[in-house]
Motif scaffolding. Structure first.
Motif, PDB file in Angstrom:
ATOM      1  N   TYR A   1       0.827  -1.204   0.000  1.00 34.05           N
ATOM      2  CA  TYR A   1       0.000   0.000   0.000  1.00 34.05           C
ATOM      3  C   TYR A   1       0.865   1.259   0.000  1.00 34.05           C
ATOM      4  CZ  TYR A   1      -3.178   3.611   1.611  1.00 34.05           C
ATOM      5  OH  TYR A   1      -3.874   4.763   1.744  1.00 34.05           O
ATOM      6  N   ALA A   2       1.892   1.236   0.851  1.00 35.97           N
ATOM      7  CA  ALA A   2       2.768   2.404   0.941  1.00 35.97           C
ATOM      8  C   ALA A   2       3.498   2.651  -0.372  1.00 35.97           C
ATOM      9  CB  ALA A   2       3.765   2.221   2.078  1.00 35.97           C
ATOM     10  N   ALA A   3       3.935   1.565  -1.035  1.00 39.39           N
ATOM     11  CA  ALA A   3       4.665   1.707  -2.296  1.00 39.39           C
ATOM     12  C   ALA A   3       3.788   2.283  -3.389  1.00 39.39           C
ATOM     13  CB  ALA A   3       5.211   0.350  -2.725  1.00 39.39           C
ATOM     14  N   SER A   4       2.487   2.044  -3.308  1.00 38.10           N
ATOM     15  CA  SER A   4       1.588   2.534  -4.355  1.00 38.10           C
ATOM     16  C   SER A   4       1.058   3.920  -4.050  1.00 38.10           C
ATOM     17  CB  SER A   4       0.404   1.570  -4.519  1.00 38.10           C
ATOM     18  OG  SER A   4      -0.378   1.551  -3.335  1.00 38.10           O
ATOM     19  N   SER A   5       1.373   4.465  -2.896  1.00 42.22           N
ATOM     20  CA  SER A   5       0.858   5.760  -2.489  1.00 42.22           C
ATOM     21  C   SER A   5       1.890   6.838  -2.716  1.00 42.22           C
ATOM     22  CB  SER A   5       0.475   5.717  -1.000  1.00 42.22           C
ATOM     23  OG  SER A   5       0.101   6.998  -0.564  1.00 42.22           O
ATOM     24  N   THR A   6       1.463   7.995  -3.190  1.00 43.63           N
ATOM     25  CA  THR A   6       2.369   9.121  -3.401  1.00 43.63           C
ATOM     26  C   THR A   6       2.358  10.079  -2.225  1.00 43.63           C
ATOM     27  OG1 THR A   6       0.608  10.322  -4.525  1.00 43.63           O
ATOM     28  CG2 THR A   6       2.089   9.011  -5.901  1.00 43.63           C
ATOM     29  N   ASP A   7       1.595   9.705  -1.190  1.00 42.44           N
ATOM     30  CA  ASP A   7       1.494  10.567  -0.022  1.00 42.44           C
ATOM     31  C   ASP A   7       2.697  10.322   0.884  1.00 42.44           C
ATOM     32  OD1 ASP A   7       0.876  11.677   2.491  1.00 42.44           O
ATOM     33  OD2 ASP A   7      -1.244  11.702   1.943  1.00 42.44           O
ATOM     34  N   ALA A   8       3.549  11.318   1.074  1.00 43.27           N
ATOM     35  CA  ALA A   8       4.766  11.158   1.866  1.00 43.27           C
ATOM     36  C   ALA A   8       4.452  10.833   3.315  1.00 43.27           C
ATOM     37  CB  ALA A   8       5.604  12.430   1.790  1.00 43.27           C
ATOM     38  N   ARG A   9       3.355  11.385   3.843  1.00 43.07           N
ATOM     39  CA  ARG A   9       3.005  11.137   5.242  1.00 43.07           C
ATOM     40  C   ARG A   9       2.613   9.678   5.442  1.00 43.07           C
ATOM     41  NH1 ARG A   9      -1.073  15.107   8.268  1.00 43.07           N
ATOM     42  NH2 ARG A   9       0.715  16.440   7.814  1.00 43.07           N
ATOM     43  N   LYS A  10       1.814   9.146   4.520  1.00 41.81           N
ATOM     44  CA  LYS A  10       1.415   7.741   4.630  1.00 41.81           C
ATOM     45  C   LYS A  10       2.627   6.824   4.500  1.00 41.81           C
ATOM     46  CE  LYS A  10      -3.289   8.329   2.819  1.00 41.81           C
ATOM     47  NZ  LYS A  10      -4.197   7.978   1.715  1.00 41.81           N
ATOM     48  N   PHE A  11       3.480   7.150   3.571  1.00 36.90           N
ATOM     49  CA  PHE A  11       4.657   6.307   3.383  1.00 36.90           C
ATOM     50  C   PHE A  11       5.526   6.270   4.628  1.00 36.90           C
ATOM     51  CE2 PHE A  11       9.025   5.563   2.069  1.00 36.90           C
ATOM     52  CZ  PHE A  11       8.888   4.403   1.316  1.00 36.90           C
ATOM     53  N   GLU A  12       5.675   7.428   5.267  1.00 35.44           N
ATOM     54  CA  GLU A  12       6.475   7.502   6.490  1.00 35.44           C
ATOM     55  C   GLU A  12       5.871   6.621   7.579  1.00 35.44           C
ATOM     56  OE1 GLU A  12       9.468   8.855   9.092  1.00 35.44           O
ATOM     57  OE2 GLU A  12       9.256   9.107   6.923  1.00 35.44           O
ATOM     58  N   ARG A  13       4.553   6.712   7.748  1.00 33.91           N
ATOM     59  CA  ARG A  13       3.896   5.928   8.790  1.00 33.91           C
ATOM     60  C   ARG A  13       3.958   4.438   8.494  1.00 33.91           C
ATOM     61  NH1 ARG A  13      -1.660   9.405   9.899  1.00 33.91           N
ATOM     62  NH2 ARG A  13      -0.656  11.248  10.802  1.00 33.91           N
TER      63      ARG A  13
ATOM     64  N   SER B   1       6.136   2.866   6.678  1.00 39.76           N
ATOM     65  CA  SER B   1       7.507   2.381   6.789  1.00 39.76           C
ATOM     66  C   SER B   1       7.875   2.111   8.236  1.00 39.76           C
ATOM     67  CB  SER B   1       8.456   3.411   6.186  1.00 39.76           C
ATOM     68  OG  SER B   1       9.787   3.011   6.353  1.00 39.76           O
ATOM     69  N   GLU B   2       7.484   3.019   9.128  1.00 39.14           N
ATOM     70  CA  GLU B   2       7.806   2.825  10.536  1.00 39.14           C
ATOM     71  C   GLU B   2       7.022   1.652  11.114  1.00 39.14           C
ATOM     72  OE1 GLU B   2       8.972   7.418  11.691  1.00 39.14           O
ATOM     73  OE2 GLU B   2       7.092   6.538  12.398  1.00 39.14           O
ATOM     74  N   ALA B   3       5.784   1.478  10.680  1.00 41.66           N
ATOM     75  CA  ALA B   3       4.993   0.351  11.160  1.00 41.66           C
ATOM     76  C   ALA B   3       5.602  -0.976  10.710  1.00 41.66           C
ATOM     77  CB  ALA B   3       3.560   0.473  10.641  1.00 41.66           C
ATOM     78  N   PHE B   4       6.051  -1.015   9.481  1.00 38.34           N
ATOM     79  CA  PHE B   4       6.675  -2.223   8.956  1.00 38.34           C
ATOM     80  C   PHE B   4       7.954  -2.562   9.724  1.00 38.34           C
ATOM     81  CE2 PHE B   4       9.595  -4.114   5.730  1.00 38.34           C
ATOM     82  CZ  PHE B   4       8.956  -5.336   5.617  1.00 38.34           C
ATOM     83  N   SER B   5       8.768  -1.523   9.995  1.00 42.26           N
ATOM     84  CA  SER B   5      10.003  -1.735  10.741  1.00 42.26           C
ATOM     85  C   SER B   5       9.722  -2.250  12.139  1.00 42.26           C
ATOM     86  CB  SER B   5      10.793  -0.432  10.798  1.00 42.26           C
ATOM     87  OG  SER B   5      11.941  -0.593  11.582  1.00 42.26           O
ATOM     88  N   ALA B   6       8.707  -1.678  12.784  1.00 45.26           N
ATOM     89  CA  ALA B   6       8.380  -2.106  14.143  1.00 45.26           C
ATOM     90  C   ALA B   6       7.879  -3.538  14.175  1.00 45.26           C
ATOM     91  CB  ALA B   6       7.327  -1.165  14.730  1.00 45.26           C
ATOM     92  N   ALA B   7       7.122  -3.924  13.148  1.00 48.79           N
ATOM     93  CA  ALA B   7       6.568  -5.277  13.112  1.00 48.79           C
ATOM     94  C   ALA B   7       7.669  -6.324  13.041  1.00 48.79           C
ATOM     95  CB  ALA B   7       5.616  -5.415  11.933  1.00 48.79           C
ATOM     96  N   PHE B   8       8.707  -6.054  12.255  1.00 44.48           N
ATOM     97  CA  PHE B   8       9.777  -7.043  12.109  1.00 44.48           C
ATOM     98  C   PHE B   8      10.785  -7.014  13.243  1.00 44.48           C
ATOM     99  CE2 PHE B   8       8.375  -7.269   7.678  1.00 44.48           C
ATOM    100  CZ  PHE B   8       8.438  -8.636   7.487  1.00 44.48           C
ATOM    101  N   ASN B   9      11.033  -5.820  13.762  1.00 48.50           N
ATOM    102  CA  ASN B   9      12.082  -5.711  14.775  1.00 48.50           C
ATOM    103  C   ASN B   9      11.605  -6.084  16.171  1.00 48.50           C
ATOM    104  OD1 ASN B   9      13.900  -4.863  12.887  1.00 48.50           O
ATOM    105  ND2 ASN B   9      13.425  -2.676  13.160  1.00 48.50           N
TER     106      ASN B   9
END
Length: 272
Positions: free
Chosen positions: A36-48, A50-58
């Protein structure tokens, strides 16, 4: 008694399969977030995302179990917004300062042009001198008849007085680059002193610059001299009047600041 034990065994079904199942769901959720983030051009959504993805794995924790992720994303976006605002403010300040400098420079050059024009009018030199102010420079054009004898680079006595007057007017403007350029017509020259129009135009520019720099209040490092020979004509060389206009010395006071919004296309050099 046996039946009782069997019932107890049924009540404690093995639920260990829920652990890998929950991990699988977490990974799938993270995958969809990334897509979803990769398909979105909204910088705010991408930032959120990305951080959610990082938290899920780490951390190994479920995304919904960690509401701090969203809060962190909001804080990061706020930081980005603050930086953008700071950069915008700095750009506006820089642009404002530049416009002030451009305005001050325009006033300076207009004042100098007015002084030169008054000198030209007072001394009856309108046919020999001309000033022109454009987006790149203030140019003083001097006919070679007012400066030199034909085929010579020795300044006439009147032209020495003229050069001294110009140098006096340049005193308040020592921060500008000054270019003295010599020009000839297309009539060939080959004498003991000058083997070509290149030599004649260059020497004339240097000789005139020498007199300007006799004023020790000017800065020699700001001056340069160049000879263009016959290759920068302002009129046709097919007529006597045209050749007379082409034989000239130009003193150019170069602007330090250029307002790009007012830059005009430089007209093409007239064809001979």
């Amino acid at each position: 008694m046996k039946k009782r034990k069997h019932d107890d065994h049924d009540e404690h079904i093995d639920e260990s399969w829920l652990i890998p199942y929950a991990d699988l769901l977490t990974l799938l959720l993270a995958l969809f977030i990334v897509l979803y983030a990769a398909s979105s051009t909204d910088a705010r959504k991408f930032e959120r995302m990305s951080e959610a993805f990082s938290a899920a794995f780490n951390s190994g924790a479920g995304i919904l179990d960690n509401p701090a992720i969203i809060k962190s994303g909001e804080q990061s976006q706020q930081k980005i917004d603050d930086e953008k605002k700071t950069n915008t403010d700095q750009h506006e300040d820089t642009e404002s300062n530049l416009q002030e400098l451009i305005k001050k420079e325009q006033e300076d050059l207009e004042k100098l042009k007015q002084q030169l024009d008054q000198y030209i009018k007072k001394n009856g030199l309108s046919s020999d001198l001309e000033t022109k102010l454009n987006q790149s420079q203030l140019m003083i054009t001097i006919s070679d008849n007012a400066l030199f004898a034909s085929g010579s680079d020795a300044l006439k006595s009147d032209s020495i007085e003229l050069a001294a007057a110009i140098s006096k007017m340049l005193e308040p403007y020592t921060g500008y680059e000054i270019v003295v350029s010599g020009h000839t017509d297309n009539q060939p020259i080959r004498t003991q002193s000058f083997k070509s129009n290149w030599d004649l135009s260059s020497s004339r520019a240097i000789r005139f610059m020498d007199v300007l720099l006799e004023n020790n209040k000017l800065k020699p490092e700001r001056f340069s001299a160049i000879g263009y020979g016959e290759y920068r004509p302002v009129a046709s060389n097919d007529t006597t009047a045209g050749r007379g206009k082409n034989r000239r010395v130009e003193v150019s006071i170069i602007r330090k600041y250029v307002d790009s919004s007012n830059v005009q296309q430089i007209p093409a050099t007239p064809k001979q």
